[in-house]
Design an enzyme around this catalytic site. Sequence first.
Site, PDB file in Angstrom:
ATOM      1  N   SER A   1     -16.212   0.542 -40.010  1.00 52.92           N
ATOM      2  CA  SER A   1     -17.464   0.031 -40.577  1.00 52.92           C
ATOM      3  C   SER A   1     -18.515  -0.267 -39.508  1.00 52.92           C
ATOM      4  CB  SER A   1     -17.204  -1.225 -41.413  1.00 52.92           C
ATOM      5  OG  SER A   1     -16.641  -2.250 -40.609  1.00 52.92           O
ATOM      6  N   SER A   2     -18.077  -0.486 -38.263  1.00 56.39           N
ATOM      7  CA  SER A   2     -19.014  -0.795 -37.180  1.00 56.39           C
ATOM      8  C   SER A   2     -18.325  -0.594 -35.835  1.00 56.39           C
ATOM      9  CB  SER A   2     -19.515  -2.245 -37.299  1.00 56.39           C
ATOM     10  OG  SER A   2     -18.424  -3.154 -37.139  1.00 56.39           O
ATOM     11  N   GLY A   3     -19.076  -0.828 -34.768  1.00 64.43           N
ATOM     12  CA  GLY A   3     -18.515  -0.882 -33.428  1.00 64.43           C
ATOM     13  C   GLY A   3     -17.798   0.376 -32.963  1.00 64.43           C
ATOM     14  N   ILE A   4     -16.654   0.174 -32.316  1.00 70.48           N
ATOM     15  CA  ILE A   4     -15.912   1.269 -31.691  1.00 70.48           C
ATOM     16  C   ILE A   4     -15.450   2.298 -32.717  1.00 70.48           C
ATOM     17  CG2 ILE A   4     -13.814   1.842 -30.404  1.00 70.48           C
ATOM     18  CD1 ILE A   4     -14.090  -0.908 -29.012  1.00 70.48           C
ATOM     19  N   GLY A   5     -14.892   1.840 -33.831  1.00 67.78           N
ATOM     20  CA  GLY A   5     -14.390   2.763 -34.846  1.00 67.78           C
ATOM     21  C   GLY A   5     -15.473   3.667 -35.385  1.00 67.78           C
TER      22      GLY A   5
ATOM     23  N   SER B   1      -6.265  -3.417 -25.482  1.00 66.16           N
ATOM     24  CA  SER B   1      -7.231  -4.203 -24.721  1.00 66.16           C
ATOM     25  C   SER B   1      -6.633  -4.491 -23.362  1.00 66.16           C
ATOM     26  CB  SER B   1      -7.535  -5.518 -25.447  1.00 66.16           C
ATOM     27  OG  SER B   1      -8.220  -6.425 -24.599  1.00 66.16           O
TER      28      SER B   1
ATOM     29  N   TYR C   1      -5.033 -13.999 -29.667  1.00 70.29           N
ATOM     30  CA  TYR C   1      -5.483 -12.601 -29.629  1.00 70.29           C
ATOM     31  C   TYR C   1      -4.715 -11.835 -28.551  1.00 70.29           C
ATOM     32  CZ  TYR C   1      -8.507  -8.550 -28.900  1.00 70.29           C
ATOM     33  OH  TYR C   1      -8.980  -7.275 -28.752  1.00 70.29           O
TER      34      TYR C   1
END
Length: 317
Positions: free
Chosen positions: A15-19, A144, A157
């Site tokens: 839906s946003s960002g890296i993807g 990460s 996280y």
Amino acid sequence: MASSGQKVVLITGCSSGIGLRIAVLLAKDEKKRYHVIATMRDLKKKDKLVETAGDAYGKTLMLLPLDVCSDESVKQCINSVKDRHIDILINNAGVGLLGPVESICMEDMKRVFETNFFGVVRMIKEVMPDMKKRRAGHIVVMSSVMGLQGVVFNDVYTASKFAMEGFCESMAVQLLKFNVHLSMIEPGPVHTEFETKMMEDVAKMEYPGADADTVRYFKDVYLPSSKDIFEAMGQTPEDIAKCTKKVIESRNPRFRNLTNSLYTPIVAMKYADETGGLSVNTFYNLLFNFGPLMHITMSILKCLTCSCLRRRTISPN
């Protein structure tokens, strides 16, 4: 439907960002080598992806709903793909959690693991049998640098990423026997709307359960240092998308792929000392004893690491 010769790529969290950037980059591949299935939990959030994809939407890019936290949703999504045939699975869906651990409820911690760890496991379990049967496939996991090195106030996280790294490192050995590759993409700081909003929100929050000193260290020491690091060393979602594309197009894809070479010494430091004291004490001193010096260092680094240099750090080769 994929054309003959096209590889079917399924990507979670688009839906946003890296993807979003990975989906669009592959869908707009000049040689049209990929049929991209971009997924997201809520298709009402598709507008930005559809707009960015442009003419590729409906041709080399299609959308499917997917909640990686649901067994039924994962199965239904894969069943929607012709012959359940996935050549490349890119696990990108993830959530963050930041702050003093005393103030974080167990349900929020479980939610992070449900998405970041068990979500990846669900996806791999669903596509792996077919890949093993065909003796072909590539599984990519968006990890990460925090899956390699713990970071203060990112405890939960970081733990979810460590768990994912251990799971995938174990799986990679078995999968090689079936000619299926598994690759980890390990970014450092990435400038996304999600990260920006999270940093703004946590600065305003109250932290019941945490003592005053811990809250002060978090807000007055950690957050400013984190901001300096993001500004000096942060990459863009486009950088990570380009790195991911290079990994899936490599003849012999590496298992671990740090996207930012500036983090290589930090990771190396951890493994240089088997007691763990070197990395723990170094980060302690940087944060609590040499804060002003760290700020100056990051400011200098920001000037030195212009965007052209940061772009040079994205190659996994």
